[in-house]
Motif scaffolding. Structure first.
Motif, PDB file in Angstrom:
ATOM      1  N   UNK A  25       2.214   4.745  -7.259  1.00 51.58           N
ATOM      2  CA  UNK A  25       2.449   5.568  -8.084  1.00 51.58           C
ATOM      3  C   UNK A  25       1.431   5.997  -9.033  1.00 51.58           C
ATOM      4  N   UNK A  26       0.264   5.365  -8.919  1.00 56.79           N
ATOM      5  CA  UNK A  26      -1.127   5.774  -9.558  1.00 56.79           C
ATOM      6  C   UNK A  26      -1.441   7.107  -9.226  1.00 56.79           C
ATOM      7  N   UNK A  27      -0.690   7.649  -7.860  1.00 63.27           N
ATOM      8  CA  UNK A  27      -1.208   9.154  -7.580  1.00 63.27           C
ATOM      9  C   UNK A  27      -0.497  10.098  -8.479  1.00 63.27           C
ATOM     10  N   UNK A  28       0.340   9.750  -9.159  1.00 62.40           N
ATOM     11  CA  UNK A  28       0.800  10.822 -10.341  1.00 62.40           C
ATOM     12  C   UNK A  28      -0.641  11.110 -11.202  1.00 62.40           C
ATOM     13  N   UNK A  29      -1.542  10.347 -11.318  1.00 63.53           N
ATOM     14  CA  UNK A  29      -2.720  10.746 -12.094  1.00 63.53           C
ATOM     15  C   UNK A  29      -3.674  11.003 -10.922  1.00 63.53           C
ATOM     16  N   UNK A  30      -4.011  10.134 -10.208  1.00 66.64           N
ATOM     17  CA  UNK A  30      -4.951   9.995  -9.229  1.00 66.64           C
ATOM     18  C   UNK A  30      -4.607  11.017  -7.860  1.00 66.64           C
ATOM     19  N   UNK A  31      -4.049  12.081  -8.309  1.00 70.41           N
ATOM     20  CA  UNK A  31      -3.587  12.928  -7.109  1.00 70.41           C
ATOM     21  C   UNK A  31      -4.404  13.918  -6.387  1.00 70.41           C
ATOM     22  N   UNK A  32      -5.682  13.828  -6.357  1.00 70.75           N
ATOM     23  CA  UNK A  32      -6.632  14.628  -5.981  1.00 70.75           C
ATOM     24  C   UNK A  32      -6.900  14.494  -4.495  1.00 70.75           C
ATOM     25  N   UNK A  33      -5.949  13.585  -3.767  1.00 65.98           N
ATOM     26  CA  UNK A  33      -6.453  13.374  -2.401  1.00 65.98           C
ATOM     27  C   UNK A  33      -6.150  11.506  -2.030  1.00 65.98           C
ATOM     28  N   UNK A  34      -5.983  11.338  -0.846  1.00 65.17           N
ATOM     29  CA  UNK A  34      -5.948  10.084  -0.481  1.00 65.17           C
ATOM     30  C   UNK A  34      -6.733   9.733   0.683  1.00 65.17           C
ATOM     31  N   UNK A  35      -7.027   8.689   1.030  1.00 65.57           N
ATOM     32  CA  UNK A  35      -7.679   8.189   2.228  1.00 65.57           C
ATOM     33  C   UNK A  35      -7.589   6.633   2.429  1.00 65.57           C
ATOM     34  N   UNK A  36      -7.604   6.536   3.820  1.00 65.75           N
ATOM     35  CA  UNK A  36      -7.620   5.054   4.227  1.00 65.75           C
ATOM     36  C   UNK A  36      -8.689   4.779   5.302  1.00 65.75           C
ATOM     37  N   UNK A  37      -9.251   3.641   5.406  1.00 68.73           N
ATOM     38  CA  UNK A  37      -9.969   3.366   6.565  1.00 68.73           C
ATOM     39  C   UNK A  37      -9.651   1.725   6.720  1.00 68.73           C
ATOM     40  N   UNK A  38      -9.988   1.480   8.160  1.00 68.98           N
ATOM     41  CA  UNK A  38      -9.583   0.211   8.605  1.00 68.98           C
ATOM     42  C   UNK A  38     -10.537  -0.253   9.758  1.00 68.98           C
ATOM     43  N   UNK A  39     -10.873  -1.508   9.958  1.00 71.46           N
ATOM     44  CA  UNK A  39     -11.430  -1.882  11.299  1.00 71.46           C
ATOM     45  C   UNK A  39     -10.518  -1.885  12.599  1.00 71.46           C
ATOM     46  N   UNK A  40     -11.248  -1.494  13.318  1.00 68.13           N
ATOM     47  CA  UNK A  40     -10.293  -1.248  14.643  1.00 68.13           C
ATOM     48  C   UNK A  40     -10.381  -2.998  15.240  1.00 68.13           C
ATOM     49  N   UNK A  41      -9.187  -3.175  15.541  1.00 70.50           N
ATOM     50  CA  UNK A  41      -8.808  -4.394  16.083  1.00 70.50           C
ATOM     51  C   UNK A  41      -9.548  -4.833  17.491  1.00 70.50           C
ATOM     52  N   UNK A  42     -10.297  -3.870  17.870  1.00 68.34           N
ATOM     53  CA  UNK A  42     -11.110  -4.226  19.374  1.00 68.34           C
ATOM     54  C   UNK A  42     -12.449  -4.324  18.874  1.00 68.34           C
ATOM     55  N   UNK A  43     -12.747  -4.058  17.473  1.00 67.19           N
ATOM     56  CA  UNK A  43     -14.097  -4.180  16.888  1.00 67.19           C
ATOM     57  C   UNK A  43     -14.942  -2.941  17.122  1.00 67.19           C
ATOM     58  N   UNK A  44     -14.248  -1.817  17.700  1.00 69.25           N
ATOM     59  CA  UNK A  44     -15.190  -0.679  17.972  1.00 69.25           C
ATOM     60  C   UNK A  44     -15.122   0.184  16.888  1.00 69.25           C
ATOM     61  N   UNK A  45     -15.805  -0.200  15.580  1.00 67.17           N
ATOM     62  CA  UNK A  45     -16.109   0.523  14.507  1.00 67.17           C
ATOM     63  C   UNK A  45     -14.787   0.633  13.499  1.00 67.17           C
ATOM     64  N   UNK A  46     -14.753   1.696  12.933  1.00 71.36           N
ATOM     65  CA  UNK A  46     -13.844   2.060  11.851  1.00 71.36           C
ATOM     66  C   UNK A  46     -12.962   3.204  12.190  1.00 71.36           C
ATOM     67  N   UNK A  47     -11.775   3.246  11.799  1.00 78.77           N
ATOM     68  CA  UNK A  47     -10.870   4.546  11.771  1.00 78.77           C
ATOM     69  C   UNK A  47     -10.621   5.049  10.362  1.00 78.77           C
ATOM     70  N   UNK A  48     -10.549   6.080  10.055  1.00 76.69           N
ATOM     71  CA  UNK A  48     -10.393   6.723   8.921  1.00 76.69           C
ATOM     72  C   UNK A  48      -9.167   7.726   9.085  1.00 76.69           C
ATOM     73  N   UNK A  49      -8.558   8.298   7.761  1.00 77.70           N
ATOM     74  CA  UNK A  49      -7.594   9.200   7.898  1.00 77.70           C
ATOM     75  C   UNK A  49      -7.628   9.640   6.403  1.00 77.70           C
ATOM     76  N   UNK A  50      -7.864  11.026   6.030  1.00 75.97           N
ATOM     77  CA  UNK A  50      -7.953  11.507   4.798  1.00 75.97           C
ATOM     78  C   UNK A  50      -7.053  12.841   4.590  1.00 75.97           C
ATOM     79  N   UNK A  51      -6.708  13.105   3.264  1.00 72.95           N
ATOM     80  CA  UNK A  51      -6.101  14.258   3.097  1.00 72.95           C
ATOM     81  C   UNK A  51      -6.174  14.492   1.404  1.00 72.95           C
TER      82      UNK A  51
END
Length: 170
Positions: A29-55
């Motif tokens: 709900x904070x994106x009502x103010x912080x609404x200029x995009x979002x992103x996520x990053x995660x460590x890959x379960x196999x240990x092969x770096x990180x994944x990301x997604x943004x919009x």
């Protein structure tokens, strides 16, 4: 300023599970103010770096945000809700987190003037820039310092020390 959520678990969990359904809805709900995009990053379960997604869309209005947040992508992750610094474009290239495939970075704050931050970067670091944000430049400085020192902890400390010396108000 942006909003950040970070989590670490012994097993892969979703961002929603990390905070609980109600807590995650409150965070989003904070994106009502912080609404200029979002992103996520995660460590890959196999240990092969990180994944990301943004919009560049507001998290609350983007079904892909909720879809991704419901997936157990890895044992550690972060979620970033962007509130763009005045004058910086809301665009996919400026949306956090930034990643080099092995590390991810999101920043809450502002470092200016950006020209002075650019001057701290090597030609190689500047050539890897995709967007126009101070945050991406901060990330590239951290990576540059890690490469120079050959050590993550020392590189991070060097980057923060350099920024503190040059940007005492940031």
């Amino acid at each position: 300023m942006c909003r950040l959520l970070g989590y670490v678990s012994a097993r892969p969990v979703s961002a929603i599970e990390s905070l609980g359904e109600t807590g995650f809805q409150t965070f989003t709900s904070l994106s009502a103010v912080h609404g200029d995009g979002w992103g996520m990053a995660w460590t890959r379960p196999d240990g092969d770096g990180v994944g990301t997604a943004t919009s560049p869309a507001s998290a609350a209005d983007d079904p892909s945000y909720f879809d991704l947040a419901g997936q157990a992508l890895g044992p550690a992750g972060l979620v970033h809700l962007r509130w763009a610094t005045d004058g910086l474009v809301v665009h996919a290239m400026n949306t956090h987190p930034f990643s080099d495939g092995t590390r991810a970075f999101a920043h809450n704050g502002s470092i200016s003037p950006i020209d002075e931050l650019d001057a701290l970067l090597s030609d190689a670091s500047r050539s890897r820039l995709r967007g126009t944000t101070d945050s991406e430049r901060y990330f590239r400085l951290v990576l540059q310092c890690i490469e120079e020192t050959g050590d993550e902890a020392r590189g991070l400390l060097q980057a923060v020390g350099t920024l503190h010396k040059h940007f005492t108000e940031a």
